[in-house]
Every structure is written in structure tokens, then in C-alpha cells.
Motif scaffolding. Structure first.
Motif, short mmCIF file in Angstrom:
data_model
loop_
_atom_site.label_atom_id
_atom_site.label_comp_id
_atom_site.label_asym_id
_atom_site.label_seq_id
_atom_site.Cartn_x
_atom_site.Cartn_y
_atom_site.Cartn_z
N SER A 15 -10.89 -8.06 1.04
CA SER A 15 -9.92 -8.03 2.16
C SER A 15 -8.69 -8.86 1.79
CB SER A 15 -10.54 -8.61 3.43
OG SER A 15 -11.80 -8.10 3.61
N ILE A 16 -8.91 -10.08 1.26
CA ILE A 16 -7.77 -10.96 0.93
C ILE A 16 -6.91 -10.31 -0.15
CG2 ILE A 16 -7.15 -13.20 -0.11
CD1 ILE A 16 -9.62 -14.32 1.44
N SER A 17 -7.59 -9.70 -1.14
CA SER A 17 -6.82 -9.09 -2.23
C SER A 17 -6.02 -7.89 -1.71
CB SER A 17 -7.76 -8.76 -3.38
OG SER A 17 -7.81 -7.43 -3.65
N ILE A 18 -6.58 -7.11 -0.74
CA ILE A 18 -5.84 -5.98 -0.16
C ILE A 18 -4.59 -6.48 0.57
CG2 ILE A 18 -5.92 -4.17 1.64
CD1 ILE A 18 -8.87 -3.73 0.82
N VAL A 19 -4.81 -7.59 1.36
CA VAL A 19 -3.66 -8.14 2.12
C VAL A 19 -2.59 -8.62 1.14
CG1 VAL A 19 -2.97 -9.99 3.71
CG2 VAL A 19 -5.07 -8.72 4.12
N THR A 20 -3.04 -9.34 0.08
CA THR A 20 -2.08 -9.88 -0.90
C THR A 20 -1.31 -8.73 -1.58
OG1 THR A 20 -3.81 -11.48 -1.35
CG2 THR A 20 -1.90 -11.58 -2.78
N THR A 21 -2.08 -7.68 -1.99
CA THR A 21 -1.46 -6.54 -2.65
C THR A 21 -0.43 -5.87 -1.72
OG1 THR A 21 -3.65 -6.18 -3.53
CG2 THR A 21 -2.03 -4.53 -4.07
N ALA A 22 -0.83 -5.74 -0.41
CA ALA A 22 0.08 -5.12 0.56
C ALA A 22 1.37 -5.91 0.67
CB ALA A 22 -0.63 -5.02 1.91
N PHE A 23 1.23 -7.25 0.73
CA PHE A 23 2.43 -8.11 0.83
C PHE A 23 3.30 -7.97 -0.41
CE2 PHE A 23 0.64 -10.55 4.41
CZ PHE A 23 1.79 -10.60 5.20
N LEU A 24 2.66 -8.01 -1.59
CA LEU A 24 3.41 -7.94 -2.86
C LEU A 24 4.17 -6.61 -2.97
CD1 LEU A 24 1.00 -9.55 -5.48
CD2 LEU A 24 3.23 -10.41 -4.74
N SER A 25 3.49 -5.53 -2.50
CA SER A 25 4.13 -4.22 -2.62
C SER A 25 5.33 -4.09 -1.69
CB SER A 25 3.13 -3.10 -2.39
OG SER A 25 2.53 -3.28 -1.14
N LEU A 26 5.38 -4.94 -0.64
CA LEU A 26 6.52 -4.89 0.28
C LEU A 26 7.75 -5.57 -0.33
CD1 LEU A 26 4.87 -5.66 3.78
CD2 LEU A 26 5.76 -3.50 2.94
N ILE A 27 7.49 -6.48 -1.30
CA ILE A 27 8.60 -7.21 -1.93
C ILE A 27 9.25 -6.32 -2.98
CG2 ILE A 27 9.25 -9.30 -3.23
CD1 ILE A 27 6.67 -10.58 -2.04
N GLU A 28 10.57 -6.20 -2.88
CA GLU A 28 11.30 -5.32 -3.82
C GLU A 28 11.30 -5.91 -5.23
OE1 GLU A 28 15.29 -3.93 -2.93
OE2 GLU A 28 14.58 -3.54 -0.87
#
Ligand SMILES: Nc1ncnc2c1ncn2[C@@H]1O[C@H](COP(=O)(O)OP(=O)(O)OP(=O)(O)O)[C@@H](O)[C@H]1O
Ligand SMILES: [Mg+2]
Length: 357
Positions: A15-28
């Protein structure tokens, strides 16, 4: 348990890795490789941290509680005592509380078991001791009834023997009564200031005949002070002296036998020593002679009318005075029994004596 701790860590890690990945993918501008590395790192760290935390603080402790309960249900109480309050972890504290509680209960069960076997032993001893004089008296009386009463000599001899058995029975019952009252704490202590030397003289007077018959000397030791006052329960200390001096007389068979008493002042206490030059007590028996019904030489002691309660009574009386009894003994040389009492005040003793008159 370990399986479930891993599963929880895995789920939370993912779950934490999914959230982290989601955040990172939002950063240009963040590359896919960086997002992948971020996902792996965040998963590994969170998995490890969560797994360790669960293992250390929750699962291990819960496992310990399970082990503890398992052991208890199997009747195995061999776990170590844990100091309560040494950890901030509430589960650890719960585990230590449980093991300490079980330890206390276990000790209580052991005490109860000991008391139960002690009670059984005591009952067996009492019935055995009661049986002996009752059977003896019964035997003499029946022999008399069966015809021996017609013979004048036999009649008085048997009646005397029956009376002796009944006296023994009476002493046994009296001693048992004192012991049970002392143990139940129902005996009231009556403290007063009194002259110890005079009390010892009274005991000597009481045994004068008995000692005379065995050519034994009863006396104070040379350096014994003339007049010492103590603060204690006079009647009970009389009983203590009576029992100790009577033992000296009973067990000393030597023609040169001497039973002597010494009084030594030690700070605020007065030490009373009762010495004899009798047979002495074997080292292995010394720690047991204060137990009820314990006799070193059962047959010999019984011949001399011993029941084995005298020293148990002495111990109880001195404990009630917050004191204890000591003994040193050497085989073939004799024994010394000694105990302390609180120092008394002469003036107060004189006032109390005058009041008694
Ligand atoms: N002064 C002594 N010298 C040698 N042995 C002693 C002496 N005092 C006590 N004992 C031993 O210790 C045992 C226990 O003494 P205790 O006074 O309790 O019982 P007892 O004298 O046998 O009977 P009781 O005092 O009840 O009539 C005695 O049976 C005896 O074997
Ligand atoms: Mg005795």
C-alpha cells in the motif's frame, strides 16, 4: 503468528509503495526508472520496518503470552520472574503481569499443599501420641477389673501407672492447646517488668526434688548478676524456663550433672543462657528439635515422658516476644540454649509488684 506478521507487513508495504509511486508519477519530469526505484525502495523499507515493529512489539510478545498460557494449561509453572514496569510496551507489561500473577498463585498453591501435608502429618502425630497413654491407662484398668484388683500390691501399682498415663495425656492436651492458641494468635500477651533472677529461682524450686533424685545440681553461673529485670510476659517466660530446665534435667544422666543458668546484659537486651553437661544433641537434629513431636532419640525421650512439644512451645513463646531461641551443643559435652529478652526497669517492677500485693 509469524506468517500473519509477514502478511500484514506485505500488505502495508505494498500500500505504501503504491501511494509513493502514485505521488512520484504526479511529479513532472520524474522518469519511469526513478518511479520504479522509488516503488522498490519504499516497499522494502516500509515492509522491513513494519515487519520488525510488529515482530518486536506485538507478535513476539503475544507469542510469549500464548506460550505462557500453554505452559500453564499443561501445569508447567517453570518460567522466570519478570520485573513489572520495566518496559513501555503495554503488551510486554501485560505478559509480565500474567507471569507474575501466575507465580504468586503458584506459590500460594505450593503453600497450601505444604499446609495440607503438614496438617495430615500433625493429625497422625496427635492421634499416635494420644493413643499411647489412652491404651496404657485402659490396659491397667482392664487388668484390674479382670481380677488384679484383689491383689493389694498389684492394685496400687497399676492404679499409679494408670494415673501416670492420664497425667501424660493431660500434659499432651495442655501443650497442644498452648501451641494451637499461640499459632492462632488468640493468646494475649501480658507484659510487665519483673525480676528475672527470682523467676529462675521459682523454676529451680519446682525442680528441686526431681534434680535431687538424679543428684543433679541446679544453679546460677558464677558471674551471673544478682538482680536483672526484664520486660516480658512473666507467665510465658516461666513456661520457657520450665521447659528448658526440665529438658536439662531430663536428658542429663551424668552423676556430676549440672544445669546452670546465666544472665548476660547485652545493650538493651538481656540474654538468658541455660547450660547442661548432658549428652548433647547431634548436629543433624539441632535444626529439627523445635518442630512439634520431634525427638532425637524417640524411644529414650519417650521413656522420660517426652512428647516433643516443649521446645515447639518455647519457640512460639519467644517469637511472640519478637525474639528467637538459639542452641549450641556438643555430643558428650552438653548443650546451651539461649534467648534474649527486653531489659526491664526495676522501679516499674517494684511498683507492679506492690500493685499485685
Ligand atoms: N538439654 C538437652 N539435651 C539433650 N537433648 C535435648 C535437650 N533438650 C532437648 N533435647 C532433645 O530435643 C528433643 C525435643 O525436646 P522437647 O522439649 O521439644 O521434647 P521432649 O522433651 O521430648 O518432650 P516434652 O518437652 O514435650 O515433654 C528431645 O526429645 C531431646 O531429644
Ligand atoms: Mg522437653
Amino acid at each position: 503468528m509469524f506468517g500473519s506478521s509477514r502478511a500484514v507487513a506485505l500488505l502495508l508495504g505494498i500500500s505504501i509503495s503504491i501511494v509513493t509511486t502514485a505521488f512520484l508519477s504526479l511529479i513532472e519530469g520524474v522518469s519511469t526508472i526513478a518511479i520504479g526505484v522509488g516503488a522498490i525502495i519504499s516497499f522494502s523499507i516500509s515492509y522491513l520496518l513494519i515487519y520488525m515493529t510488529y515482530r518486536l512489539f506485538i507478535f513476539d510478545e503475544i507469542n510469549k503470552i500464548y506460550d505462557l498460557l500453554n505452559k500453564i494449561s499443561q501445569g508447567d509453572y517453570t518460567f522466570e520472574k519478570v520485573e513489572p514496569g520495566t518496559s513501555n510496551n503495554p503488551i510486554k507489561q501485560l505478559s509480565s503481569e500474567i507471569s507474575n500473577y501466575v507465580n504468586i498463585k503458584q506459590r500460594e498453591i505450593e503453600d497450601l499443599k505444604k499446609m495440607e501435608s503438614f496438617r495430615k502429618e500433625f493429625l497422625a502425630d496427635v492421634s499416635h501420641e494420644l493413643k499411647t497413654p489412652i491404651f496404657a491407662a485402659q490396659g491397667f484398668i482392664h487388668t484390674l477389673l479382670d481380677g488384679a484388683i484383689k491383689d493389694k500390691n498389684v492394685r496400687s501399682k497399676f492404679l499409679k501407672k494408670a494415673a501416670k498415663s492420664l497425667s501424660r495425656l493431660d500434659k499432651l492436651v495442655q501443650d497442644l492447646l498452648i501451641i494451637s492458641q499461640m499459632e492462632a494468635g488468640t493468646i494475649k500477651m501480658v507484659y510487665s517488668h519483673f525480676n528475672l533472677n527470682n523467676l529462675i529461682r521459682e523454676v529451680f524450686d519446682q525442680f528441686e526434688d526431681k534434680a535431687g533424685k538424679k543428684s543433679l545440681q541446679l544453679r546460677f553461673e558464677k558471674n551471673c548478676p544478682e538482680e536483672v529485670y526484664v520486660y516480658a510476659d512473666k507467665q510465658k517466660i516461666f513456661q520457657v524456663l520450665l521447659n528448658l530446665i526440665s529438658n536439662g534435667i531430663k536428658y542429663t544422666t551424668d552423676a556430676q550433672g549440672i544445669i546452670s543458668v546465666n544472665i548476660v546484659k547485652v545493650d538493651e537486651l538481656v540474654r538468658v543462657e541455660i547450660r547442661d553437661n548432658g549428652p548433647g544433641i547431634p548436629r543433624e537434629d539441632i535444626k529439627r528439635i523445635f518442630e512439634r513431636f520431634y525427638r532425637v532419640d524417640k524411644s529414650r525421650s519417650k521413656d522420660r515422658g517426652g512428647i516433643g512439644l516443649g521446645l515447639a512451645i518455647v519457640k512460639h513463646i519467644l517469637e511472640a516476644h519478637h525474639q528467637r531461641i538459639w542452641v549450641t551443643s556438643e555430643i558428650g559435652k552438653g548443650s546451651v540454649f539461649y534467648f534474649n529478652l527486653e531489659k526491664g526497669i526495676r522501679e516499674k517492677a517494684l511498683v507492679e509488684e506492690a500493685y499485685d500485693d
